[in-house]
Design a protein around this motif. Structure first.
Motif, PDB file in Angstrom:
ATOM      1  N   SER A  27       0.842  -1.204   0.000  1.00  0.00           N
ATOM      2  CA  SER A  27       0.000   0.000   0.000  1.00  0.00           C
ATOM      3  C   SER A  27       0.869   1.242   0.000  1.00  0.00           C
ATOM      4  O   SER A  27       2.075   1.191   0.259  1.00  0.00           O
ATOM      5  CB  SER A  27      -0.937   0.012   1.212  1.00  0.00           C
ATOM      6  OG  SER A  27      -0.206   0.127   2.415  1.00  0.00           O
ATOM      7  N   GLY A  28       0.232   2.369  -0.304  1.00  0.00           N
ATOM      8  CA  GLY A  28       0.943   3.642  -0.314  1.00  0.00           C
ATOM      9  C   GLY A  28       0.003   4.751  -0.725  1.00  0.00           C
ATOM     10  O   GLY A  28      -1.225   4.581  -0.746  1.00  0.00           O
ATOM     11  N   SER A  29       0.558   5.897  -1.080  1.00  0.00           N
ATOM     12  CA  SER A  29      -0.263   7.038  -1.484  1.00  0.00           C
ATOM     13  C   SER A  29       0.355   7.707  -2.704  1.00  0.00           C
ATOM     14  O   SER A  29       1.577   7.772  -2.848  1.00  0.00           O
ATOM     15  CB  SER A  29      -0.396   8.040  -0.341  1.00  0.00           C
ATOM     16  OG  SER A  29       0.879   8.497   0.072  1.00  0.00           O
ATOM     17  N   ILE A  30      -0.527   8.183  -3.599  1.00  0.00           N
ATOM     18  CA  ILE A  30      -0.120   8.935  -4.784  1.00  0.00           C
ATOM     19  C   ILE A  30      -0.378  10.410  -4.496  1.00  0.00           C
ATOM     20  O   ILE A  30      -1.469  10.779  -4.050  1.00  0.00           O
ATOM     21  CB  ILE A  30      -0.906   8.485  -6.018  1.00  0.00           C
ATOM     22  CG1 ILE A  30      -0.756   6.978  -6.227  1.00  0.00           C
ATOM     23  CG2 ILE A  30      -0.439   9.237  -7.250  1.00  0.00           C
ATOM     24  CD1 ILE A  30      -1.665   6.427  -7.314  1.00  0.00           C
ATOM     25  N   THR A  31       0.615  11.251  -4.746  1.00  0.00           N
ATOM     26  CA  THR A  31       0.458  12.696  -4.553  1.00  0.00           C
ATOM     27  C   THR A  31       0.906  13.420  -5.819  1.00  0.00           C
ATOM     28  O   THR A  31       1.658  12.878  -6.634  1.00  0.00           O
ATOM     29  CB  THR A  31       1.284  13.188  -3.355  1.00  0.00           C
ATOM     30  OG1 THR A  31       2.657  12.818  -3.532  1.00  0.00           O
ATOM     31  CG2 THR A  31       0.782  12.578  -2.053  1.00  0.00           C
ATOM     32  N   TRP A  32       0.440  14.654  -5.974  1.00  0.00           N
ATOM     33  CA  TRP A  32       0.788  15.456  -7.147  1.00  0.00           C
ATOM     34  C   TRP A  32       0.571  16.926  -6.821  1.00  0.00           C
ATOM     35  O   TRP A  32      -0.002  17.275  -5.768  1.00  0.00           O
ATOM     36  CB  TRP A  32      -0.065  15.038  -8.353  1.00  0.00           C
ATOM     37  CG  TRP A  32      -1.546  15.095  -8.102  1.00  0.00           C
ATOM     38  CD1 TRP A  32      -2.382  16.157  -8.277  1.00  0.00           C
ATOM     39  CD2 TRP A  32      -2.366  14.029  -7.566  1.00  0.00           C
ATOM     40  NE1 TRP A  32      -3.659  15.840  -7.915  1.00  0.00           N
ATOM     41  CE2 TRP A  32      -3.690  14.537  -7.486  1.00  0.00           C
ATOM     42  CE3 TRP A  32      -2.125  12.724  -7.188  1.00  0.00           C
ATOM     43  CZ2 TRP A  32      -4.754  13.774  -7.013  1.00  0.00           C
ATOM     44  CZ3 TRP A  32      -3.176  11.961  -6.721  1.00  0.00           C
ATOM     45  CH2 TRP A  32      -4.474  12.475  -6.640  1.00  0.00           C
ATOM     46  N   ASN A  33       1.047  17.787  -7.697  1.00  0.00           N
ATOM     47  CA  ASN A  33       0.865  19.226  -7.511  1.00  0.00           C
ATOM     48  C   ASN A  33      -0.582  19.608  -7.789  1.00  0.00           C
ATOM     49  O   ASN A  33      -1.185  19.141  -8.766  1.00  0.00           O
ATOM     50  CB  ASN A  33       1.801  20.020  -8.428  1.00  0.00           C
ATOM     51  CG  ASN A  33       3.262  19.771  -8.113  1.00  0.00           C
ATOM     52  OD1 ASN A  33       3.620  19.514  -6.961  1.00  0.00           O
ATOM     53  ND2 ASN A  33       4.110  19.834  -9.126  1.00  0.00           N
ATOM     54  N   ASN A  35      -8.870  16.583  -3.704  1.00  0.00           N
ATOM     55  CA  ASN A  35      -7.565  17.073  -3.251  1.00  0.00           C
ATOM     56  C   ASN A  35      -6.472  16.302  -3.983  1.00  0.00           C
ATOM     57  O   ASN A  35      -6.738  15.402  -4.776  1.00  0.00           O
ATOM     58  CB  ASN A  35      -7.413  16.929  -1.733  1.00  0.00           C
ATOM     59  CG  ASN A  35      -7.576  15.486  -1.284  1.00  0.00           C
ATOM     60  OD1 ASN A  35      -7.561  14.562  -2.087  1.00  0.00           O
ATOM     61  ND2 ASN A  35      -7.744  15.287   0.010  1.00  0.00           N
ATOM     62  N   ASN A  36      -5.207  16.693  -3.741  1.00  0.00           N
ATOM     63  CA  ASN A  36      -4.096  16.149  -4.526  1.00  0.00           C
ATOM     64  C   ASN A  36      -3.411  14.968  -3.839  1.00  0.00           C
ATOM     65  O   ASN A  36      -2.179  14.872  -3.815  1.00  0.00           O
ATOM     66  CB  ASN A  36      -3.075  17.242  -4.826  1.00  0.00           C
ATOM     67  CG  ASN A  36      -2.488  17.861  -3.574  1.00  0.00           C
ATOM     68  OD1 ASN A  36      -3.116  17.847  -2.523  1.00  0.00           O
ATOM     69  ND2 ASN A  36      -1.280  18.389  -3.673  1.00  0.00           N
ATOM     70  N   ARG A  37      -4.211  14.031  -3.330  1.00  0.00           N
ATOM     71  CA  ARG A  37      -3.662  12.848  -2.670  1.00  0.00           C
ATOM     72  C   ARG A  37      -4.677  11.715  -2.776  1.00  0.00           C
ATOM     73  O   ARG A  37      -5.880  11.928  -2.625  1.00  0.00           O
ATOM     74  CB  ARG A  37      -3.363  13.150  -1.199  1.00  0.00           C
ATOM     75  CG  ARG A  37      -2.761  11.977  -0.424  1.00  0.00           C
ATOM     76  CD  ARG A  37      -2.601  12.335   1.041  1.00  0.00           C
ATOM     77  NE  ARG A  37      -1.938  11.280   1.778  1.00  0.00           N
ATOM     78  CZ  ARG A  37      -0.634  11.190   1.952  1.00  0.00           C
ATOM     79  NH1 ARG A  37       0.149  12.122   1.437  1.00  0.00           N
ATOM     80  NH2 ARG A  37      -0.104  10.199   2.628  1.00  0.00           N
ATOM     81  N   TYR A  38      -4.142  10.488  -3.020  1.00  0.00           N
ATOM     82  CA  TYR A  38      -5.039   9.328  -3.090  1.00  0.00           C
ATOM     83  C   TYR A  38      -4.302   8.112  -2.540  1.00  0.00           C
ATOM     84  O   TYR A  38      -3.151   7.837  -2.912  1.00  0.00           O
ATOM     85  CB  TYR A  38      -5.471   9.064  -4.537  1.00  0.00           C
ATOM     86  CG  TYR A  38      -6.605   8.066  -4.636  1.00  0.00           C
ATOM     87  CD1 TYR A  38      -7.911   8.477  -4.474  1.00  0.00           C
ATOM     88  CD2 TYR A  38      -6.347   6.718  -4.860  1.00  0.00           C
ATOM     89  CE1 TYR A  38      -8.966   7.568  -4.546  1.00  0.00           C
ATOM     90  CE2 TYR A  38      -7.383   5.801  -4.932  1.00  0.00           C
ATOM     91  CZ  TYR A  38      -8.692   6.229  -4.773  1.00  0.00           C
ATOM     92  OH  TYR A  38      -9.720   5.332  -4.838  1.00  0.00           O
ATOM     93  N   SER A  39      -4.962   7.384  -1.629  1.00  0.00           N
ATOM     94  CA  SER A  39      -4.361   6.210  -1.000  1.00  0.00           C
ATOM     95  C   SER A  39      -4.701   4.962  -1.798  1.00  0.00           C
ATOM     96  O   SER A  39      -5.838   4.785  -2.253  1.00  0.00           O
ATOM     97  CB  SER A  39      -4.857   6.060   0.440  1.00  0.00           C
ATOM     98  OG  SER A  39      -4.439   7.155   1.228  1.00  0.00           O
ATOM     99  N   VAL A  40      -3.700   4.086  -1.930  1.00  0.00           N
ATOM    100  CA  VAL A  40      -3.855   2.842  -2.679  1.00  0.00           C
ATOM    101  C   VAL A  40      -3.460   1.685  -1.772  1.00  0.00           C
ATOM    102  O   VAL A  40      -2.435   1.748  -1.078  1.00  0.00           O
ATOM    103  CB  VAL A  40      -2.971   2.830  -3.942  1.00  0.00           C
ATOM    104  CG1 VAL A  40      -3.131   1.519  -4.701  1.00  0.00           C
ATOM    105  CG2 VAL A  40      -3.310   4.010  -4.837  1.00  0.00           C
ATOM    106  N   SER A  41      -4.251   0.616  -1.756  1.00  0.00           N
ATOM    107  CA  SER A  41      -3.938  -0.545  -0.923  1.00  0.00           C
ATOM    108  C   SER A  41      -4.306  -1.814  -1.673  1.00  0.00           C
ATOM    109  O   SER A  41      -4.875  -1.774  -2.764  1.00  0.00           O
ATOM    110  CB  SER A  41      -4.693  -0.473   0.414  1.00  0.00           C
ATOM    111  OG  SER A  41      -6.102  -0.457   0.190  1.00  0.00           O
TER     112      SER A  41
END
Length: 468
Positions: free
Chosen positions: A171-177, A201-207
């Motif tokens: 798992s982790g998180s994707i972030t961007w500007n 918002n500019n963040r999404y968690s993936v698992s």
């Protein structure tokens, strides 16, 4: 034949114009839509009935509740119609917002005949109906067409700075500007071309990822016209799980009063998470340090201890060397020196002592601080010069309020056990004379008395043995 060709040409030319004209005809933009309702005050949500096309059945519209309809794409509103269950005209409030987040409110006439409320509202993205009083309502109708909209800030919708930050192996998180535009609506996040979600918002968690697998992700920005712009793509490969346990620690320790102190060699592994301490095969502690104490043990009882190391992947090392420790009472080494007027008691420093208590023949005489190592027991305190029972003890006072023991090899001790006879009486008498010094005459009298009693006892025993 010419007539048929001419008719076909007219038909071909007419169809595009008819289609284009039809596309521009106003339609009911909220037909069949269910509103987002707030402040119902416990009443039923009847919003699905307000757009079902039934112009004859009344449903209660709650006062001060807000019935909001949201459009995926901006619309141009040309007319608003509301039907209620009354012949007389009543007013309700109509509020709308557009793509530039501008809002305005107008009053809308409503009656059983559904009067028109012409409007010229452009690029509307949401509209809300409300009333100051409960009303029997039948239908909401909002007529208009989809807006012609060209995003003037389209160049801001390219997503940049995309990265994946792992939380663990799967798992982790994707972030961007962040996209900075008043026309921004949301983002779309895809995994292997499957939409995962549409965050704002500019963040999404993936698992739930698999070990050792490569995934293709992409992120897009969407404007208020629901246009999705070109994606930014990247790949991420999850690592394989770590199955190597940490280095086995080496354990050492010492016992104290109702406690043991344990220490072990630190494991050098980079992914070390901590250690587990086992007592008699059961885990009793878990932490990150490499030393600890275990309290509340029973003095005189032997315990077995071992330690393991574990890492961030959950791997646990084999157990360390097992050691056995037996908690014991703290013993203070004591000695005494007899004098004519006092008994001088001395002792060595005891680790962990917060003070000392002084005893004479088991009776508490006094107490001193942790930095005092001698004490005089005077006659007034109960000291009797020359008495055989003058045994002094210094016992340590520990931080938990308990008391240690004492070892005084210099205290006088004469033991009279089974088989005590004439020879023992003579020896006891001699030792007694040595101890009493100036009281020699009294001591001699006691010695002679012991000898006479022993002699008579032996004669009597012999006489009985001979049957006399």
């Amino acid at each position: 034949m010419k007539k048929i060709v001419l008719m076909m040409l007219v038909f071909v030319l007419a169809v595009p114009w008819t289609t284009a004209f039809a596309a521009e005809q106003p339609v009911n933009l909220i037909s069949g839509k269910k509103a987002v309702v707030t402040n119902l005050q416990g009443a039923a949500d009847n919003s699905k009935y307000f757009t079902d096309g039934d112009l004859k059945t009344d449903y209660l519209m709650i006062h001060d509740a807000a019935y909001t309809y949201i459009f995926e794409k901006p619309v141009d509103v040309s007319n608003i119609v509301a039907y209620n269950g009354y012949a007389a005209v009543a007013l309700i409030t109509f509020r709308y917002s557009d793509v530039e987040n501008k809002t305005a409110s107008v009053s809308v006439k409503t009656s059983s005949s559904g009067p028109d409320n012409p409007a010229n509202l452009k690029k509307v993205i949401s509209l809300t109906f409300s009333t100051g009083n409960n009303m029997n309502l039948r239908e909401f109708q909002v007529f208009g067409v989809q807006s012609e909209f060209i995003n003037p800030e389209a160049d801001k919708f390219a997503v940049s700075g995309v990265k994946f930050t792992a939380a663990d192996l799967t798992s982790g998180s994707i972030t961007w500007n962040d996209v900075q535009s008043k026309y921004f609506k949301n983002y779309n996040v895809y995994k292997d071309n499957v939409l995962l979600g549409s965050p704002t918002n500019n963040r999404y968690s993936v698992s739930g990822l698999d070990y050792g697998k490569t995934y293709k992700f992409k992120v897009t920005a969407v404007d208020t016209w629901a246009k999705e712009f070109s994606p930014t793509e990247f790949s991420y490969t999850t690592p394989l799980p770590d199955t190597t346990p940490p280095t086995v620690p080496k354990l050492s320790g010492s016992a104290g009063n109702k406690t043991v102190n344990l220490e072990w060699t630190p494991s050098p592994d980079d992914d070390l998470a901590g250690y587990r301490v086992y007592q008699d095969g059961q885990e009793v502690q878990k932490g990150q340090g490499h030393k600890t104490s275990i309290d509340g043990l029973t003095n005189g009882k032997t315990y077995r201890f071992s330690v393991t190391a574990f890492d961030t992947s959950g791997n646990e090392s084999a157990g360390s060397n097992e050691i056995e420790l037996t908690p014991k009472s703290v013993i203070t080494d004591t000695e005494q020196e007899a004098g004519p007027d006092y008994l001088l008691v001395k002792w060595t420093k005891t680790e962990g002592a917060i003070g000392y208590r002084i005893y004479l023949n088991g009776r508490l005489i006094g107490s001193v601080g942790p930095a005092v190592y001698e004490y005089k027991i005077t006659r007034a305190m109960g000291y009797i010069p020359g008495a055989i029972s003058n045994k002094a003890e210094a016992r340590a006072i520990l931080a938990d309020g308990t008391e240690g023991g004492s070892n005084n090899p210099t205290a006088p001790v004469i033991e009279l056990g089974a088989g005590y006879g004439v020879g023992d009486a003579f020896k006891a008498g001699i030792e007694f004379v040595k101890l009493l010094n100036g009281w020699v005459l009294v001591a001699l009298a006691i010695v002679l008395a012991n000898m006479i009693i022993a002699f008579i006892y032996l004669l009597n025993k012999k006489y009985k043995a001979q049957g006399g």
